[in-house]
Design an enzyme around this catalytic site. Structure first.
Site, PDB file in Angstrom:
ATOM      1  N   THR A 297       0.847  -1.191   0.000  1.00  0.00           N
ATOM      2  CA  THR A 297       0.000   0.000   0.000  1.00  0.00           C
ATOM      3  C   THR A 297       0.880   1.238   0.000  1.00  0.00           C
ATOM      4  O   THR A 297       1.749   1.381   0.850  1.00  0.00           O
ATOM      5  CB  THR A 297      -0.924  -0.003   1.232  1.00  0.00           C
TER       6      THR A 297
ATOM      7  N   LYS B  69      -6.578   1.507  -3.751  1.00  0.00           N
ATOM      8  CA  LYS B  69      -6.308   0.906  -2.443  1.00  0.00           C
ATOM      9  C   LYS B  69      -6.406   1.947  -1.334  1.00  0.00           C
ATOM     10  O   LYS B  69      -6.907   1.657  -0.238  1.00  0.00           O
ATOM     11  CB  LYS B  69      -4.932   0.240  -2.424  1.00  0.00           C
TER      12      LYS B  69
ATOM     13  N   LYS C 147      -0.448   4.340   9.179  1.00  0.00           N
ATOM     14  CA  LYS C 147       0.177   4.576   7.871  1.00  0.00           C
ATOM     15  C   LYS C 147      -0.863   4.793   6.775  1.00  0.00           C
ATOM     16  O   LYS C 147      -0.809   5.785   6.032  1.00  0.00           O
ATOM     17  CB  LYS C 147       1.062   3.383   7.499  1.00  0.00           C
TER      18      LYS C 147
END
Length: 298
Positions: free
Chosen positions: A92, A168, A236
């Site tokens: 990601t 994503k 994150k």
């Protein structure tokens, strides 16, 4: 197909096993001796230790920095990939980071597929991950045997790297908010004197349910904070959501609030535990007793 899987964690380890079952010639790559042993097939510590002539490399690291190091660093895998081979990068990251990695691959004569995944450890082990991919027709064709081995559904989102990464990030906005909302609802139920198992059964049979509630609140009921997906991952990923939203000049207040809750989980020293246990933020505020933990104390 000769393929390498870099990152043998909960997702990568399962994906590597799925590729192996599909008949691919798979080598795992992970610095952890324990992860390599758990794979149970050929595994090496560094990409540079791979046999030459790899047709495809699937990268399932945590972030873009790790992906770049694993592929193009001093001990990276890229020199071991056959000319015209494909790098399938599923970490990601931001769209800009995906485009930068794709440009580096192209400069080395390699194809690149921007291919984030979802589905969790179980889907990875069963070869039915959802892949959100973008790249050239040539990259999709080169990656096809590997994609068929590890995925249940491949979404072709466009020809340009970065589109998969953007999808994503949008997905992680939903995932993070849903986990935080599930934890908040369960915490309120416990604080109000409702029996947690009954709450779980009611919600999972009613319109308020979500996949994340059903999956993550089961961990809370069991008191099992083993990090299948750690809370720090959403520090994150929701940070990526905020960055992409700023670039688009779009407010994302729900994602921002969810991010702060996962930051609070980290602040409690719980960021390395399962993301469902963001519920411990409410526990710290109100003193509620979590069901699995109460059972374990008896």
């Amino acid at each position: 197909m000769k393929a390498a899987v870099i990152g043998l964690g909960s997702m990568g380890g399962g994906a590597a096993q799925s590729a192996l079952r599909a008949g691919l010639e798979v080598t795992g790559v992970d610095p952890s001796e324990r992860a390599r042993a758990a794979f149970g097939n050929r595994a090496v510590a560094r990409g540079s230790d791979l046999e030459p002539g790899q047709d495809a490399v699937l990268v399932l690291t945590v972030n873009a920095t790790q992906a770049r190091q694993a592929l193009f660093g001093e001990a990276g895998a890229a020199p071991r990939v056959a000319p015209g081979g494909v790098l399938v990068v599923s970490a990601t990251m931001s769209p800009a980071e995906a485009r930068a990695l794709a440009a580096e691959a192209e400069s080395r004569g390699l194809l690149y597929l921007d291919a984030p995944v979802s589905g969790g450890a179980v889907a990875a082990r069963e070869g039915r991950m959802t892949v959100m991919a973008s790249g050239s027709d040539e990259a999709f064709a080169a990656a096809r045997p590997l994609l068929e081995a590890v995925s249940g559904k491949v979404w072709r989102l466009g020809t340009e790297p970065g589109q998969g990464a953007a999808m994503k990030v949008v997905h992680q906005l939903l995932a993070g908010v849903h986990i935080a909302a599930a934890a908040e609802a369960m915490a309120l139920a416990i604080r109000s004197g409702l029996e947690p198992r009954t709450v779980y059964d009611v919600v999972t049979s009613a319109a308020g349910n979500s996949w994340m509630f059903g999956n993550r609140m089961a961990h809370v009921l069991e008191g099992d904070d083993t990090p299948l997906s750690a809370g720090d991952i959403f520090v994150k990923d929701l940070g990526l959501v905020e960055a992409m939203a700023r670039e688009a000049a779009m407010p994302v207040p729900l994602a921002a609030q969810a991010l702060q809750l996962f930051v609070a989980q980290r602040g409690l020293g719980q960021g390395g535990r399962d993301d469902a246990f963001v519920i411990r933020v409410w526990q710290a505020l109100t003193g509620i007793s979590l069901p699995g933990e109460a059972a374990n104390e008896k």
